[in-house]
Design a protein around this motif. Structure first.
Motif, PDB file in Angstrom:
ATOM      1  N   PHE A  59      59.192  34.110 -72.390  1.00  0.00           N
ATOM      2  CA  PHE A  59      60.470  34.047 -71.663  1.00  0.00           C
ATOM      3  C   PHE A  59      60.590  35.177 -70.637  1.00  0.00           C
ATOM      4  O   PHE A  59      61.672  35.735 -70.415  1.00  0.00           O
ATOM      5  CB  PHE A  59      61.663  34.081 -72.627  1.00  0.00           C
ATOM      6  CG  PHE A  59      61.604  33.079 -73.742  1.00  0.00           C
ATOM      7  CD1 PHE A  59      61.192  31.767 -73.494  1.00  0.00           C
ATOM      8  CD2 PHE A  59      61.935  33.434 -75.042  1.00  0.00           C
ATOM      9  CE1 PHE A  59      61.139  30.831 -74.523  1.00  0.00           C
ATOM     10  CE2 PHE A  59      61.883  32.503 -76.076  1.00  0.00           C
ATOM     11  CZ  PHE A  59      61.484  31.203 -75.823  1.00  0.00           C
ATOM     12  N   GLU A  61      60.495  35.246 -67.352  1.00  0.00           N
ATOM     13  CA  GLU A  61      61.386  35.003 -66.224  1.00  0.00           C
ATOM     14  C   GLU A  61      62.849  35.248 -66.609  1.00  0.00           C
ATOM     15  O   GLU A  61      63.611  35.859 -65.846  1.00  0.00           O
ATOM     16  CB  GLU A  61      61.216  33.571 -65.700  1.00  0.00           C
ATOM     17  CG  GLU A  61      62.082  33.252 -64.494  1.00  0.00           C
ATOM     18  CD  GLU A  61      61.861  31.843 -63.964  1.00  0.00           C
ATOM     19  OE1 GLU A  61      62.562  31.468 -62.995  1.00  0.00           O
ATOM     20  OE2 GLU A  61      61.000  31.115 -64.509  1.00  0.00           O
ATOM     21  N   ASP A  62      63.232  34.807 -67.803  1.00  0.00           N
ATOM     22  CA  ASP A  62      64.600  35.019 -68.275  1.00  0.00           C
ATOM     23  C   ASP A  62      64.906  36.513 -68.407  1.00  0.00           C
ATOM     24  O   ASP A  62      65.981  36.982 -68.017  1.00  0.00           O
ATOM     25  CB  ASP A  62      64.817  34.330 -69.625  1.00  0.00           C
ATOM     26  CG  ASP A  62      64.652  32.829 -69.541  1.00  0.00           C
ATOM     27  OD1 ASP A  62      65.548  32.166 -69.010  1.00  0.00           O
ATOM     28  OD2 ASP A  62      63.623  32.320 -70.009  1.00  0.00           O
ATOM     29  N   HIS A  63      63.956  37.253 -68.964  1.00  0.00           N
ATOM     30  CA  HIS A  63      64.154  38.690 -69.153  1.00  0.00           C
ATOM     31  C   HIS A  63      64.251  39.411 -67.813  1.00  0.00           C
ATOM     32  O   HIS A  63      65.105  40.294 -67.631  1.00  0.00           O
ATOM     33  CB  HIS A  63      63.017  39.274 -69.989  1.00  0.00           C
ATOM     34  CG  HIS A  63      63.126  38.981 -71.453  1.00  0.00           C
ATOM     35  ND1 HIS A  63      64.013  39.642 -72.279  1.00  0.00           N
ATOM     36  CD2 HIS A  63      62.468  38.094 -72.238  1.00  0.00           C
ATOM     37  CE1 HIS A  63      63.888  39.177 -73.517  1.00  0.00           C
ATOM     38  NE2 HIS A  63      62.962  38.235 -73.523  1.00  0.00           N
ATOM     39  N   ASN A  65      65.143  38.115 -64.911  1.00  0.00           N
ATOM     40  CA  ASN A  65      66.398  37.740 -64.248  1.00  0.00           C
ATOM     41  C   ASN A  65      67.557  38.580 -64.783  1.00  0.00           C
ATOM     42  O   ASN A  65      68.424  39.036 -64.028  1.00  0.00           O
ATOM     43  CB  ASN A  65      66.686  36.258 -64.452  1.00  0.00           C
ATOM     44  CG  ASN A  65      65.788  35.363 -63.619  1.00  0.00           C
ATOM     45  OD1 ASN A  65      65.163  35.809 -62.649  1.00  0.00           O
ATOM     46  ND2 ASN A  65      65.693  34.095 -63.984  1.00  0.00           N
ATOM     47  N   ARG A  66      67.560  38.788 -66.095  1.00  0.00           N
ATOM     48  CA  ARG A  66      68.620  39.596 -66.701  1.00  0.00           C
ATOM     49  C   ARG A  66      68.508  41.056 -66.266  1.00  0.00           C
ATOM     50  O   ARG A  66      69.522  41.718 -65.989  1.00  0.00           O
ATOM     51  CB  ARG A  66      68.570  39.479 -68.225  1.00  0.00           C
ATOM     52  CG  ARG A  66      69.714  40.183 -68.944  1.00  0.00           C
ATOM     53  CD  ARG A  66      69.750  39.846 -70.425  1.00  0.00           C
ATOM     54  NE  ARG A  66      68.591  40.363 -71.147  1.00  0.00           N
ATOM     55  CZ  ARG A  66      68.421  40.232 -72.474  1.00  0.00           C
ATOM     56  NH1 ARG A  66      69.322  39.590 -73.190  1.00  0.00           N
ATOM     57  NH2 ARG A  66      67.351  40.729 -73.061  1.00  0.00           N
ATOM     58  N   ASN A 224      74.473  38.996 -73.359  1.00  0.00           N
ATOM     59  CA  ASN A 224      73.787  37.960 -72.604  1.00  0.00           C
ATOM     60  C   ASN A 224      72.425  37.694 -73.251  1.00  0.00           C
ATOM     61  O   ASN A 224      71.370  37.947 -72.669  1.00  0.00           O
ATOM     62  CB  ASN A 224      73.630  38.421 -71.142  1.00  0.00           C
ATOM     63  CG  ASN A 224      73.076  37.343 -70.249  1.00  0.00           C
ATOM     64  OD1 ASN A 224      73.123  36.167 -70.575  1.00  0.00           O
ATOM     65  ND2 ASN A 224      72.537  37.741 -69.112  1.00  0.00           N
ATOM     66  N   ILE A 226      69.096  36.207 -74.679  1.00  0.00           N
ATOM     67  CA  ILE A 226      68.145  35.156 -74.327  1.00  0.00           C
ATOM     68  C   ILE A 226      67.838  34.288 -75.537  1.00  0.00           C
ATOM     69  O   ILE A 226      67.767  33.061 -75.434  1.00  0.00           O
ATOM     70  CB  ILE A 226      66.874  35.784 -73.728  1.00  0.00           C
ATOM     71  CG1 ILE A 226      67.226  36.368 -72.347  1.00  0.00           C
ATOM     72  CG2 ILE A 226      65.747  34.761 -73.620  1.00  0.00           C
ATOM     73  CD1 ILE A 226      66.163  37.228 -71.742  1.00  0.00           C
ATOM     74  N   LYS A 230      68.457  30.270 -76.074  1.00  0.00           N
ATOM     75  CA  LYS A 230      67.397  29.350 -76.505  1.00  0.00           C
ATOM     76  C   LYS A 230      67.836  28.551 -77.737  1.00  0.00           C
ATOM     77  O   LYS A 230      67.462  27.379 -77.878  1.00  0.00           O
ATOM     78  CB  LYS A 230      66.112  30.119 -76.797  1.00  0.00           C
ATOM     79  CG  LYS A 230      65.541  30.871 -75.603  1.00  0.00           C
ATOM     80  CD  LYS A 230      65.292  29.967 -74.412  1.00  0.00           C
ATOM     81  CE  LYS A 230      64.767  30.758 -73.217  1.00  0.00           C
ATOM     82  NZ  LYS A 230      64.593  29.913 -72.004  1.00  0.00           N
ATOM     83  N   GLN A 233      69.962  25.887 -76.524  1.00  0.00           N
ATOM     84  CA  GLN A 233      69.090  24.909 -75.860  1.00  0.00           C
ATOM     85  C   GLN A 233      68.425  23.973 -76.863  1.00  0.00           C
ATOM     86  O   GLN A 233      68.436  22.748 -76.679  1.00  0.00           O
ATOM     87  CB  GLN A 233      68.020  25.645 -75.056  1.00  0.00           C
ATOM     88  CG  GLN A 233      67.019  24.762 -74.342  1.00  0.00           C
ATOM     89  CD  GLN A 233      65.987  25.572 -73.579  1.00  0.00           C
ATOM     90  OE1 GLN A 233      66.301  26.566 -72.953  1.00  0.00           O
ATOM     91  NE2 GLN A 233      64.732  25.156 -73.647  1.00  0.00           N
TER      92      GLN A 233
END
Length: 307
Positions: A59, A61-63, A65-66, A224, A226, A230, A233
């Motif tokens: 993950f 990209e998620d990290h 972005n945050r 926030n 991740i 998930k 999701q």
């Protein structure tokens, strides 16, 4: 041994890890930063924690972005791209010959000050970037035994105070909440929002299960997370009802199951809150199912990352 969601198995390899400080490597016993660093002086910094599984930073990209959102929020200009930071992390992992079972902490402070002060204009260096990789495997004892929570009197702040979604170095209110919980004999703290609804825990996000529905707080006062995102999701993918809503301790005490989520521990069951058993006080079937679905998502991410 400390019991909780960050309880890791001892690993002797961590005694000799190399830590990256502004792209230079230091043995952990020699890794130091200035006492004039903004993070040390006033908690002026942002951070991320990632997991390396089977050669893949899960993950990522998620990290990132945050992390970039947090830096922008506090007005910190990062003088490198996401690809360049990724390279810094991989260089650190390669220097330690690490490929699996690693927890990576990335900390970025505003830089060194010329004198102790809050004022960012007194910063005389660029951001300091510290990367700490450690071999960390979550203790199965925490997963199987579950953890206990105590509801702290310390509230999660509103977004106009210190937005809970901000991954910053200023964590004293969370430490205070955790200390209350420890002194009450619990493992970690449950925190309410400014309106008295359940928000989150001191270091993880919180879920309950009632009548086969998964409940978690709204995003107004929670971290926030991740892993939290998930879990929501995988619920949606598998037709499991998941509600982001306001709920109180009344709902929590009567829940069938409860669990917390975090990058390191994944899903960890909660068996007791404020001295009250949650459901049967065991690692429940729905929590196990969600944990397996989350692990499946990680494996899929790893496969995609290697393809």
């Amino acid at each position: 041994m400390v019991h909780g969601t960050h309880n890791a198995l001892e690993d002797s390899r961590n005694k000799d890890i190399l830590i990256s400080i502004n792209d230079e490597f230091f043995h952990r016993s020699e890794a130091k930063i200035s006492v004039f660093d903004s993070g040390y002086l006033v908690g002026d910094g942002v951070w991320e924690a990632l997991r390396l599984h089977d050669g893949v930073l899960v993950f990522l990209e998620d990290h990132f972005n945050r992390l970039w959102q947090s830096a922008k929020t506090v007005g910190m200009l990062l003088p490198f791209s996401k690809k360049e930071l990724e390279d810094k992390i991989w260089n650190t992992l390669k220097a330690n010959q690490m490929t699996d079972g690693v927890h990576v902490r990335v900390m970025i402070t505003r830089g060194v000050k010329k004198t102790p002060s809050q004022d960012p204009r007194l910063t005389i260096s660029g951001p300091n970037v510290v990367i700490i990789p450690e071999y960390k495997t979550a203790s199965k004892d925490s997963k199987e035994k579950g953890i206990t929570l105590f509801t702290s009197t310390i509230r999660r702040g509103s977004p106009d105070y210190l937005d809970p979604r901000l991954n910053c170095h200023s964590k004293l209110h969370e430490v205070q909440a955790l200390i209350q919980a420890i002194e009450a004999g619990a493992d970690e703290a449950l925190m309410l929002d400014v309106n008295g609804f359940v928000a989150t825990c001191n270091a993880t996000n919180f879920f309950i299960i009632r009548d086969n529905q998964v409940w978690t707080s709204t995003s107004k006062y929670c971290m926030n997370g991740i892993t939290r995102a998930k879990v929501i999701q995988v619920c949606n993918y598998n037709n499991i009802v998941c509600l982001e809503k306001d709920f109180s301790l009344f709902d929590v005490y009567g829940a069938d199951e409860a669990f917390v989520t975090g990058t390191f521990g994944g899903l960890t069951p909660v068996i007791k809150i404020d001295g009250k058993l949650i459901g049967k006080g065991i690692y429940g079937d729905m929590t196990k199912r969600l944990s397996n679905l989350y692990e499946d998502l990680i494996r899929k991410t790893i496969n995609n990352g290697r393809s």
